[in-house]
Design a protein around this motif. Structure first.
Motif, short mmCIF file in Angstrom:
data_model
loop_
_atom_site.label_atom_id
_atom_site.label_comp_id
_atom_site.label_asym_id
_atom_site.label_seq_id
_atom_site.Cartn_x
_atom_site.Cartn_y
_atom_site.Cartn_z
N PRO A 70 0.15 -0.76 10.10
CA PRO A 70 -0.06 -0.24 11.45
C PRO A 70 1.28 0.03 12.13
O PRO A 70 2.26 -0.67 11.90
N GLU A 71 1.29 1.06 12.97
CA GLU A 71 2.54 1.57 13.55
C GLU A 71 2.64 1.24 15.03
O GLU A 71 1.72 1.52 15.78
N PHE A 72 3.74 0.63 15.44
CA PHE A 72 3.91 0.46 16.88
C PHE A 72 5.31 0.80 17.36
O PHE A 72 5.78 0.30 18.36
N GLY A 73 5.95 1.72 16.66
CA GLY A 73 7.21 2.21 17.17
C GLY A 73 8.37 2.06 16.21
O GLY A 73 9.41 2.68 16.39
N GLN A 74 8.20 1.26 15.16
CA GLN A 74 9.28 1.09 14.18
C GLN A 74 9.40 2.29 13.27
O GLN A 74 10.33 2.40 12.49
N ASN A 75 8.39 3.15 13.31
CA ASN A 75 8.34 4.34 12.45
C ASN A 75 8.15 3.99 10.98
O ASN A 75 8.61 4.72 10.10
N VAL A 76 7.45 2.91 10.70
CA VAL A 76 7.08 2.62 9.31
C VAL A 76 6.09 3.66 8.80
O VAL A 76 5.94 3.83 7.59
N ILE A 77 5.43 4.37 9.71
CA ILE A 77 4.49 5.40 9.28
C ILE A 77 5.24 6.56 8.61
O ILE A 77 4.67 7.31 7.84
N THR A 78 6.53 6.67 8.87
CA THR A 78 7.36 7.66 8.19
C THR A 78 8.14 7.01 7.04
O THR A 78 8.18 7.55 5.92
N SER A 79 8.75 5.87 7.31
CA SER A 79 9.68 5.31 6.32
C SER A 79 8.97 4.73 5.11
O SER A 79 9.49 4.83 3.99
N MET A 80 7.80 4.14 5.27
CA MET A 80 7.11 3.60 4.08
C MET A 80 6.66 4.73 3.14
O MET A 80 6.92 4.66 1.94
N PRO A 81 6.03 5.79 3.65
CA PRO A 81 5.72 6.91 2.76
C PRO A 81 6.96 7.57 2.14
O PRO A 81 6.90 8.09 1.03
N MET A 82 8.10 7.54 2.84
CA MET A 82 9.33 8.09 2.26
C MET A 82 9.69 7.38 0.95
O MET A 82 10.17 8.00 0.00
N ILE A 83 9.45 6.07 0.92
CA ILE A 83 9.78 5.29 -0.29
C ILE A 83 8.87 5.72 -1.44
O ILE A 83 9.32 5.90 -2.58
N ILE A 84 7.59 5.91 -1.13
CA ILE A 84 6.65 6.37 -2.16
C ILE A 84 7.04 7.76 -2.65
O ILE A 84 7.10 8.03 -3.86
N PHE A 195 18.60 8.69 -5.37
CA PHE A 195 17.69 8.88 -4.23
C PHE A 195 17.98 10.21 -3.54
O PHE A 195 19.13 10.57 -3.29
N LYS A 196 16.90 10.93 -3.24
CA LYS A 196 17.05 12.20 -2.53
C LYS A 196 16.42 12.14 -1.13
O LYS A 196 16.79 12.90 -0.25
N ILE A 197 15.42 11.29 -0.94
CA ILE A 197 14.73 11.20 0.35
C ILE A 197 15.21 9.95 1.10
O ILE A 197 15.55 10.03 2.28
N ILE A 198 15.22 8.83 0.40
CA ILE A 198 15.69 7.60 1.02
C ILE A 198 17.14 7.77 1.46
O ILE A 198 17.95 8.37 0.73
N CYS A 645 21.47 -3.93 6.88
CA CYS A 645 20.06 -4.14 6.53
C CYS A 645 19.83 -3.62 5.11
O CYS A 645 18.74 -3.17 4.77
N GLY A 646 20.90 -3.67 4.29
CA GLY A 646 20.77 -3.14 2.94
C GLY A 646 20.64 -1.62 2.98
O GLY A 646 21.20 -0.96 3.87
N ILE A 647 19.89 -1.09 2.03
CA ILE A 647 19.66 0.36 1.98
C ILE A 647 18.93 0.77 3.26
O ILE A 647 17.93 0.15 3.63
#
Lengths: 752, 152
Positions: A70-84, A195-198, A645-647
């Motif tokens: 679930p998304e509440f502003g961290q933008n995991v809705i973008t960054s998690m799919p970017m990893i996939i 990596f090309k997207i990350i 925060c690493g990569i």
């Protein structure tokens, strides 16, 4: 290249039908690339082929990736799919992101928790695996079609190629066949260098929907026949309902019913996150929001003080008995009780060397006490949830951080097994920890069951600000012993809170001082508390970093040099073995912020600077805050921030998160406060509860990331805690006064 | 209850509601225009900002009966395809975090730029101070307003 065993939950690969997504309608593309003024749309395919629970590929090569959290502003809705997408090896422009529903069999029960800055950190291996596994299945499908060895099939940006035969095909052409391929037992992951997207900045996939006002949030959720419900809770902590007269409210226009509910039944053994403050509530149900708001005001209720009681809760460590004191609490009493309790012996968490002797023999001792009040989360979207419960199923939808935490409570309360419960995750208008406690979902479901209709429960701002689950009130006393050469030879931290202690015994400077003592105490309260952006760290970081500043000054040392000296000791010759930080990475962010802020080159006497550094939630952050005084008002022209925060998955999004955390931290340090008088919260809305505003925010924030190939960690919380210290230290330079008690300013003084 | 004829986003709508109903709830409950947000209900946060005859108004404190013939514009009616310069600038700077306050921020920013096409930092701060962003995206909001001013 890393070879990994695929261990994704099997159901995420079940292929009962290769076709998926029937009826999946997209009204427009909310593509990542939002160049101003240009319109980019994707052609929606005729068929979707599901490769696993995260990935659907259309026959035309368009890819849908499910965002699990679930998304509440961290933008995991973008960054998690970017990893996939990275491991799947597709062009990000061809990706559509969809919010997944709660499905623990696909995404694991705790995998859909947005909190603890753990989304990316804990999602990293599984998300990579999901992408890499689907890529491998596409390669195998191509190898079969072309009768060539799979090892010779390469991929690039959604295209499969076989070099020696010259054959190539888009993912869309092989998607149907790939969906029927056996899930491979091992897959290869990309090297970081490939990596090309990350680590490229990609726009928020919901940006366009947000700026055009599309219905994304729980409060926007609508269903045919839906009624509006609101609650009335007791006016004070320590009180419960005695009696209620609903007759006037019930007769008002548009009102369907007025009644009371119990959120949890008496015999239900609550888990930690089931926490609720007021278990019995008055409920008003009607046709429209305004009618229900008006009827709510017509409720006449009597309340009574409840006696103390005990409740058994199931926590991480099994069942525990919690004692809830009776009575009406006041902030003035808390202050006195805190002082009395802090003077008494406390629970020793860690002891290194001989602190007593170190302090007895010290050349100088510095001792300071820091305090902070309760804080309300004040998410901009007030608490709400949709529920439609019928005899054989429950549909619920709304804002919550932790669907996996509340499902059992919901199931038990409405008497339906989990497989009959469908939880949809809406975008959240803020969370900050509050929405990990989802009792309001249960309330909505109980109300729907009672009125036998779809219902949206909504708290007013006043309800939202006064129902509890606050950041606790804290106090901590630090003592430092310096020898004749101004070396730090002894360090003590003794802290506590109402009702939780903020002390982390194994954090810096533990490990850097020979003689160390950490002690902790707690005071009971019936004011409920819960996670608030970087729990406990959000207070202790500022206190510790203010104190170290004062100790550095007493030692006659530059505050950054002083910290680096301690970290050098912790790195080369650590004291104890349980130190929970990497001293080299900690020093790394301090060195980076020193360089980027121009710390050593500050020649402007009007610019007052404070430094702070902290490690929590697996991420290292250091900040330098510049402060000037204009017409007697402090103004913050610049904050520099260094982060390890690493990569970094999505650098601009991570930068946005750090900027916001710094603004939020400055605001809470300056103004954030909830106090109580006989159990009654002192503030009920934004007329009294002061939130930082545009003119008070720092004028510029520059964010710098340490570049490395370490697995990524989280960003939601870590940039928040240290800024309290940087601000206090800069204020000291500007005013000559140390700031020990939050909020630093309160009602009357403005930031300029 | 009373009948009101409202002109919202260029279209006529008829609603039968209590005259004291705030415009906010008419938009959200009766016209299904949920882009305008409820934040505080007392005009202290700006999440509910809409335009009434081009002026930024807090719809939570504007009774439907006070609207009359005035034209109401909400975030949904700001542009046909979400390509108003302010919306484009918001996307260019990727302003939102949670996004909940941004409809109100955008509507307030549009009203500011209509009145003052080239605002200074201080003028932006003064005009935008009534709009709370709990996530703290203020710096990006300010940058986006300056970009939008430069587009036009």
């Amino acid at each position: 290249m890393t070879l990994i065993k695929t261990s994704i939950n099997r159901r995420s690969f079940l292929k009962s039908s290769a076709l998926a997504g029937g009826g999946f309608v997209l009204s427009f593309s909310w593509l990542a690339s939002c160049k101003s003024g240009t319109k980019e749309t994707l052609t929606i395919p005729d068929e979707w082929f599901k490769l696993n629970g995260y990935i659907k590929i259309g026959e035309n090569g368009v890819v849908t990736i499910m965002a699990p959290n679930p998304e509440f502003g961290q933008n995991v809705i973008t960054s998690m799919p970017m990893i996939i997408a990275e491991e799947l090896d597709v062009d990000w422009k061809n990706v559509i992101v969809e919010q997944a529903p709660f499905d623990p069999e696909i995404y694991t029960r705790t995998g859909q928790f947005t909190g603890g800055s753990a989304g990316i950190r804990s999602g990293w291996p599984g998300l990579r695996m999901a992408g890499a596994t689907a890529r491998r299945m596409l390669q195998e499908a191509a190898a079969l079609a072309w009768s060539v060895p799979v090892s010779e099939i390469t991929t690039q940006a959604g295209v499969l190629s076989h070099k020696s035969s010259g054959k190539s095909a888009g993912y869309g052409e092989m998607a149907s066949a790939a969906a029927g391929i056996e899930v491979p037992e091992e897959v290869k992951l990309k090297d970081v260098k490939d990596f090309k997207i990350i680590s490229t900045s990609q726009k928020n996939v919901e940006g366009k929907k947000i700026v055009t006002g599309k219905p994304l949030f729980g409060l926007d959720y609508k269903k045919e026949g839906m009624l509006i419900a609101m609650i009335v809770h007791p006016p004070a902590f320590g009180m419960k309902l005695k009696s209620v007269d609903v007759s006037v409210a019930k007769a008002m226009p548009g009102i369907k019913d007025v009644f009371t509910i119990e959120t949890y039944k008496d015999d239900y053994e609550q888990q930690g996150f089931d926490l609720t403050t007021f278990n019995e509530l008055i409920v008003v149900v009607g046709n429209t929001t305004w009618e229900v708001m008006n009827a709510k005001k017509a409720i006449r209720a009597e309340w009574e003080v409840f006696p103390s009681y005990t409740v058994t809760k199931r926590g991480w460590r099994g069942p525990e008995t919690v004692h809830i004191p009776g009575g009406l609490e006041s902030t003035s009493n808390h202050r006195r009780e805190i002082e009395e309790r802090a003077a008494k012996p406390a629970n020793i968490l860690r002891k290194d060397g001989d602190p007593e002797s170190a302090f007895k023999n010290a050349a100088k001792v510095v001792e300071r006490t820091y305090t902070a009040p309760f804080l309300a989360h004040n998410c901009m979207e007030p608490i709400n949830f949709f529920a439609h419960v019928t005899a054989d199923k429950a549909e619920v939808a709304g804002p919550l951080q932790a669907p996996g935490f509340i499902e059992s409570a919901l199931s038990a309360r409405i008497g339906l097994p989990k497989e009959k419960i469908d939880i949809q995750l809406t975008r959240m208008g803020g969370g900050f920890g509050l929405r990990a406690y989802c009792h309001y979902l249960v309330e909505a479901a109980v109300i729907s069951q009672k009125v036998n209709a779809p219902v949206k429960l909504m708290y007013t701002r006043e309800d939202d600000m006064t129902f509890g689950i606050y950041r606790p009130s804290y106090s901590v006393t630090y003592k430092a012993a310096l020898d004749n050469d101004n070396n730090l030879v002894g360090f003590q931290v003794k802290g506590g809170g109402v009702p939780e202690s903020p002390v982390f015994a194994n954090r810096f400077p533990a490990g850097a001082v020979d003689n160390y003592l950490a002690e902790s105490w707690e005071l009971e309260s019936n004011i409920t508390i819960g996670a608030f952006r970087a729990p406990r760290s959000n207070f202790i970081a500022g206190a510790e970093q203010s104190f170290l500043d004062e100790v550095a000054e007493a030692a006659g040392k530059d505050p950054i040099e002083f910290r680096l000296g301690l970290l050098d000791r912790a790195k080369n010759n650590p004291v104890g073995e349980r130190n929970d930080y990497d001293a080299a990475r900690y020093a790394g962010v301090l060195e980076l912020v020193r360089e980027k802020s121009g710390w050593n080159g500050n020649s402007n006497p009007g610019v007052h600077r404070g430094v702070s550094a902290y490690f929590c939630h697996a991420t290292y952050v250091a900040q330098v805050l510049d402060l000037v005084m204009e017409n007697g008002k402090p103004k913050i022209p610049r904050v520099s921030c260094a982060i390890d925060c690493g990569i970094v998955i999505n650098p601009d999004a991570a930068t946005n998160m750090a900027e916001g955390a710094i603004v939020d931290g400055v605001g809470n340090a300056m103004f954030g406060e909830m106090s109580f008088n006989n159990g009654v919260p002192s503030k009920t809305n934004f007329d009294k509860y002061r939130i930082i505003r545009q003119s008070e925010a720092p004028k510029s924030i520059d964010v710098h990331f340490v570049e490395n190939e370490i697995d990524p960690t989280g960003m939601g919380e870590p940039p928040f805690p240290p800024i309290f210290g940087a601000l206090a230290n800069a204020l000291y330079k500007a005013t000559g006064k140390r700031y020990y008690n939050q909020p630093f300013f309160g009602e009357s003084i403005n930031l300029g | 209850m009373a009948i009101f004829n409202l002109k919202v986003n260029g279209k006529q709508h008829q609603v039968d509601v209590d005259p004291t109903t705030p415009l906010l709830w008419v938009l959200r409950d009766h016209l299904d225009l949920t882009g305008t947000k409820y934040g505080c209900g007392i005009a202290m946060c700006g999440a509910c900002t809409v335009h009434v005859n081009g002026m930024a108004m807090r719809s939570c404190q504007t009774a439907v009966a006070s609207i009359g013939n005035q034209a109401v514009t909400t975030i949904e009616g700001l542009s046909e395809d979400g390509d108003h310069p302010v919306q484009r600038a918001w996307l260019q700077h990727d302003v939102p975090q949670c996004g909940y306050c941004q409809s109100g921020q955008i509507m307030n920013a549009v009203a500011l730029l209509n009145a003052n096409p080239n605002p200074t930092d201080e003028q932006i701060e003064a005009a935008m101070d009534g709009n709370i962003c709990r996530c703290g995206t203020y710096l990006r909001i300010k940058k986006a307003i300056k970009s939008a001013a430069a587009y036009t």
